[in-house]
Design an enzyme around this catalytic site. Sequence first.
Site, mmCIF file in Angstrom:
data_model
loop_
_atom_site.group_PDB
_atom_site.id
_atom_site.type_symbol
_atom_site.label_atom_id
_atom_site.label_comp_id
_atom_site.label_asym_id
_atom_site.label_seq_id
_atom_site.Cartn_x
_atom_site.Cartn_y
_atom_site.Cartn_z
ATOM 1 N N HIS A 131 0.742 -1.339 -0.073
ATOM 2 C CA HIS A 131 -0.047 0.204 -0.102
ATOM 3 C C HIS A 131 0.932 1.357 -0.078
ATOM 4 C CE1 HIS A 131 -3.718 2.421 1.574
ATOM 5 N NE2 HIS A 131 -2.820 3.166 1.842
ATOM 6 N N GLU A 132 1.870 1.361 0.924
ATOM 7 C CA GLU A 132 2.634 2.574 1.209
ATOM 8 C C GLU A 132 3.512 2.756 -0.094
ATOM 9 O OE1 GLU A 132 1.842 4.854 2.999
ATOM 10 O OE2 GLU A 132 0.601 3.736 4.278
HETATM 11 ZN ZN ZN Z 1 -2.751 5.235 2.122
#
Ligand code: ZN
Length: 175
Positions: A131-132
């Site tokens: 995600h990051e």
């Molecule tokens: Zn996020």
Amino acid sequence: MIIKIVPVGEIQEKLLRDLPPRLMESYALLVDDCVVDNTTEIPPTAYHQLRGQHNADVLLDHLRRQTTGSNKVLALAGVDLFHGTLNFVFGQAQCPGNVALVSTCRLDPIFYGLPPNYELLLERVTKETVHELGHSFGLGHCDNPRCVMSFSNSIGEVDKKAPLLCENCRKKLYR
Ligand SMILES: [Zn+2]
Ligand SMILES: [Zn+2]
């Protein structure tokens, strides 16, 4: 381009061994390699005494100095993070940018008073690091709750999503 995983403080060895192949799976077309770099000490200025937490912005700033060229730094910290007015964050990243940060603290079942479960911890850390890194590649949040780019406000939401980018996000990534 290379992803450099930087442990911030102490992170278990097994996690550092198991994570790179999973990240390569998600970003194989963009990334040449994923390596574990030297451990970085947590800068004392990142600690917020009253909250008993670490400031994600201060940590990101600190890590930005370790990036070179177009390589990405993915920092893994064991300490709890906050950002702005949010009580906590699982992670944070420059969007787009070269620095991403994830905390394992609230991804660990132990945090919730549950027995240790390495497989579950690894699954969650994979989701939040993918995600990051997605943010660092310029992806925003996704409305699809199964997509790894959906925003997670609680550990339940982390568990609900798959460790994968949805079709839509994948298209955006390679555009
Ligand atoms: Zn996020
Ligand atoms: Zn998506």
